[in-house]
Design an enzyme around this catalytic site. Sequence first.
Site, PDB file in Angstrom:
ATOM      1  N   GLU A  97       0.845  -1.206   0.000  1.00 12.48           N
ATOM      2  CA  GLU A  97       0.000   0.000   0.000  1.00 12.48           C
ATOM      3  C   GLU A  97       0.879   1.253   0.000  1.00 12.48           C
ATOM      4  O   GLU A  97       2.044   1.220   0.426  1.00 12.48           O
ATOM      5  CB  GLU A  97      -0.881  -0.018   1.259  1.00 12.48           C
ATOM      6  CG  GLU A  97      -1.807   1.171   1.363  1.00 12.48           C
ATOM      7  CD  GLU A  97      -2.877   1.010   2.453  1.00 12.48           C
ATOM      8  OE1 GLU A  97      -2.770   0.067   3.263  1.00 12.48           O
ATOM      9  OE2 GLU A  97      -3.813   1.831   2.481  1.00 12.48           O
ATOM     10  N   ASN A 150     -12.269  -1.375  -0.954  1.00 16.21           N
ATOM     11  CA  ASN A 150     -11.580  -1.964   0.197  1.00 16.21           C
ATOM     12  C   ASN A 150     -12.267  -1.521   1.484  1.00 16.21           C
ATOM     13  O   ASN A 150     -12.575  -0.327   1.631  1.00 16.21           O
ATOM     14  CB  ASN A 150     -10.125  -1.484   0.226  1.00 16.21           C
ATOM     15  CG  ASN A 150      -9.422  -1.831   1.537  1.00 16.21           C
ATOM     16  OD1 ASN A 150      -9.078  -2.983   1.773  1.00 16.21           O
ATOM     17  ND2 ASN A 150      -9.231  -0.830   2.396  1.00 16.21           N
ATOM     18  N   GLU A 151     -12.507  -2.438   2.372  1.00 12.43           N
ATOM     19  CA  GLU A 151     -13.081  -2.122   3.690  1.00 12.43           C
ATOM     20  C   GLU A 151     -14.181  -1.058   3.555  1.00 12.43           C
ATOM     21  O   GLU A 151     -14.138   0.006   4.185  1.00 12.43           O
ATOM     22  CB  GLU A 151     -11.995  -1.691   4.681  1.00 12.43           C
ATOM     23  CG  GLU A 151     -11.002  -2.816   4.934  1.00 12.43           C
ATOM     24  CD  GLU A 151     -10.122  -2.639   6.169  1.00 12.43           C
ATOM     25  OE1 GLU A 151     -10.105  -1.549   6.777  1.00 12.43           O
ATOM     26  OE2 GLU A 151      -9.460  -3.631   6.542  1.00 12.43           O
ATOM     27  N   TYR A 161      -6.676  -9.075  11.379  1.00  8.15           N
ATOM     28  CA  TYR A 161      -5.372  -8.733  11.953  1.00  8.15           C
ATOM     29  C   TYR A 161      -5.221  -9.368  13.331  1.00  8.15           C
ATOM     30  O   TYR A 161      -6.186  -9.442  14.096  1.00  8.15           O
ATOM     31  CB  TYR A 161      -5.212  -7.210  12.054  1.00  8.15           C
ATOM     32  CG  TYR A 161      -4.903  -6.589  10.704  1.00  8.15           C
ATOM     33  CD1 TYR A 161      -3.613  -6.661  10.184  1.00  8.15           C
ATOM     34  CD2 TYR A 161      -5.894  -5.978   9.943  1.00  8.15           C
ATOM     35  CE1 TYR A 161      -3.319  -6.120   8.936  1.00  8.15           C
ATOM     36  CE2 TYR A 161      -5.601  -5.434   8.694  1.00  8.15           C
ATOM     37  CZ  TYR A 161      -4.310  -5.509   8.201  1.00  8.15           C
ATOM     38  OH  TYR A 161      -4.018  -4.987   6.959  1.00  8.15           O
ATOM     39  N   GLU A 199      -6.016  -9.212   3.494  1.00  8.18           N
ATOM     40  CA  GLU A 199      -5.221  -8.507   4.517  1.00  8.18           C
ATOM     41  C   GLU A 199      -5.189  -9.381   5.755  1.00  8.18           C
ATOM     42  O   GLU A 199      -6.241  -9.674   6.339  1.00  8.18           O
ATOM     43  CB  GLU A 199      -5.814  -7.129   4.858  1.00  8.18           C
ATOM     44  CG  GLU A 199      -5.561  -6.094   3.789  1.00  8.18           C
ATOM     45  CD  GLU A 199      -5.989  -4.683   4.176  1.00  8.18           C
ATOM     46  OE1 GLU A 199      -5.931  -4.342   5.386  1.00  8.18           O
ATOM     47  OE2 GLU A 199      -6.392  -3.925   3.278  1.00  8.18           O
ATOM     48  N   GLN A 210       2.237  -6.100   5.538  1.00  8.43           N
ATOM     49  CA  GLN A 210       2.421  -5.728   4.174  1.00  8.43           C
ATOM     50  C   GLN A 210       3.864  -6.026   3.770  1.00  8.43           C
ATOM     51  O   GLN A 210       4.662  -6.400   4.628  1.00  8.43           O
ATOM     52  CB  GLN A 210       2.097  -4.255   3.990  1.00  8.43           C
ATOM     53  CG  GLN A 210       0.635  -3.922   4.298  1.00  8.43           C
ATOM     54  CD  GLN A 210       0.206  -2.575   3.756  1.00  8.43           C
ATOM     55  OE1 GLN A 210       0.933  -1.930   3.002  1.00  8.43           O
ATOM     56  NE2 GLN A 210      -0.977  -2.106   4.142  1.00  8.43           N
TER      57      GLN A 210
HETATM   58  O1  AHR Z   1      -2.938  -2.605   6.277  1.00 10.78           O
HETATM   59  C1  AHR Z   1      -3.222  -1.396   6.899  1.00 10.78           C
HETATM   60  C2  AHR Z   1      -4.676  -1.015   6.790  1.00 10.78           C
HETATM   61  O2  AHR Z   1      -5.463  -1.934   7.487  1.00 10.78           O
HETATM   62  C3  AHR Z   1      -5.284  -1.026   5.403  1.00 10.78           C
HETATM   63  O3  AHR Z   1      -5.051   0.141   4.716  1.00 10.78           O
HETATM   64  C4  AHR Z   1      -6.738  -1.187   5.681  1.00 10.78           C
HETATM   65  O4  AHR Z   1      -7.418  -1.814   4.630  1.00 10.78           O
HETATM   66  C5  AHR Z   1      -6.768  -1.960   6.982  1.00 10.78           C
HETATM   67  O5  AHR Z   1      -7.629  -1.417   7.905  1.00 10.78           O
END
Ligand code: AHR
Length: 515
Positions: free
Chosen positions: A48, A195-196, A263, A319, A368
């Site tokens: 990103e 995205n999101e 995450y 992600e 990432q």
């Molecule tokens: O990876 C960091 C961020 O986490 C991304 O930009 C977003 O899609 C997510 O919330």
Amino acid sequence: MKIQNKLVLLLMFVCLINFYGFGQNKLIVNADQGDIKISKHIYGHFAEHLGRNIYGGIWVGPDSEIPNENGYRLDVMGALIDLEIPNLRWPGGCFADEYHWTDGIGDPKDRPKMVNTHWGGVTEDNSFGTHEFMNFAKRINTEPYITGNVGSGSVEEMSKWIEYINFDGLSPMAELRKKNGQEEPWGIVYWGVGNENWGCGGNMTAEYYANEYRRYATYARDYGGNKLYKIAGGANSWDLNWTEVLMKNIPLNMMDGLSLHYYTVTGTWQVKGSATNFDKETYLETLRKAAAIDDLITRHSTIMDKYDPQKKVALILDEWGTWYEVEPGTNPGFLYQQNTMRDAHVAAISLNIFNKHAERVHMANLAQTVNVLQAIILTTEDDMILTPTYHVFDLYKPHKEATLINHHLVTEEVSFGKEKMKSLHVSTSKSDDGTVNISIANIHPDRKIDLDVELRGLNASNASAEIVTAPSINSHNTFDNKEVVKKAPFKEFKLNKSSLKVDVPANSVLMIRVK
Ligand code: AHR
């Protein structure tokens, strides 16, 4: 000694064995069973416009003193080529829904600047745009995966971007591409529609986004023989309703994949733990949270099964990874964190789980690539280190495009404080040439585990293995000491036809290949 005393002693011994779990490690591999391919795209990555990921990490520009090829850092590019990454997602993330692609084409000195409001409020000069990304993907032999802008863009903008990249005829966008130096269309396949969109991508409801998706996807055209693989913006971890609403409202023939983000946050989102400074209980907390992705995938897949029993739509974990407090003294908006053996275990556990769900999971993208979150590469101005996570991806290469084979594992537990987990985490696959691949993570920080492996349906004659390990769970590579954690050959095993005995070192990740 009286018979009663002997019995009591025997009982105590048995209890002790059970308590510590000694001698309870057995793996049965059904080497002659299995028909599901593990897509190589499960081993995908994500870059990103965030912090020093693109700028400084991948791209330094052609005039930089840092060794580069047409602006791409040579060291990072080489490491990515070596890793054989199957795909790279770009330009975001949250950045994607603020990005206007026309700002990133043409002569770099004429490109408008913008503010990267999500990530540190820094000025984005758009010097890395569509041509720079597509040519980079080609140079590192990876499939590009672009996420289009739904949150602040338009259907027309996204539609024209696809025409610009993929159309091979006479059209305004194809002409513009040619004028900017690219005669042939690139032929992109993987396309994300936002995205999101439940959050940074527009704060939409699932119902609203499902309608928007249908509209955007309609004008995301296939050109020539190129068929786009369209991915709908998916749920935030445990938001099962998002998946339910999208599966119900989007016709199956309009989407190829549905994304999901997860995450592993140690502590809470408000007070996150340190990337390098943690005790054994916190270590297990991180790994337990990482392993929860197994249940998460099962829950979302179950909903998908209801609407799509034939599994036409794939689950795309575009992600995933660890998210700690940033390294002290660094920009909080840049999400720069170190990477230890704990992250190596998170990678191993997660990849094992993705393999297990290969029937539904077609792609996953670690967040990432360089200098951001669970990065595989960290850089300074002109230096680079490979992280423990990089070495696990390297170790796991044989699983790509191999056939998933079933196994049964019995393993002892490891516990610290209120945390408890299984010590061993395994995935098994078979390559086209018949080689059986066994990846094993022993997350126990201190205990070597003697593992008995029974290879059913295999009369093996040779085996080889590699390992990623280090003295402690906090071990990590630094710019002064780059090889504290690295991949190395491993020999502590004995093979006798269908029986394999392995001394799995504490705090290690192994790949054993048997044929
Ligand atoms: O990876 C960091 C961020 O986490 C991304 O930009 C977003 O899609 C997510 O919330």
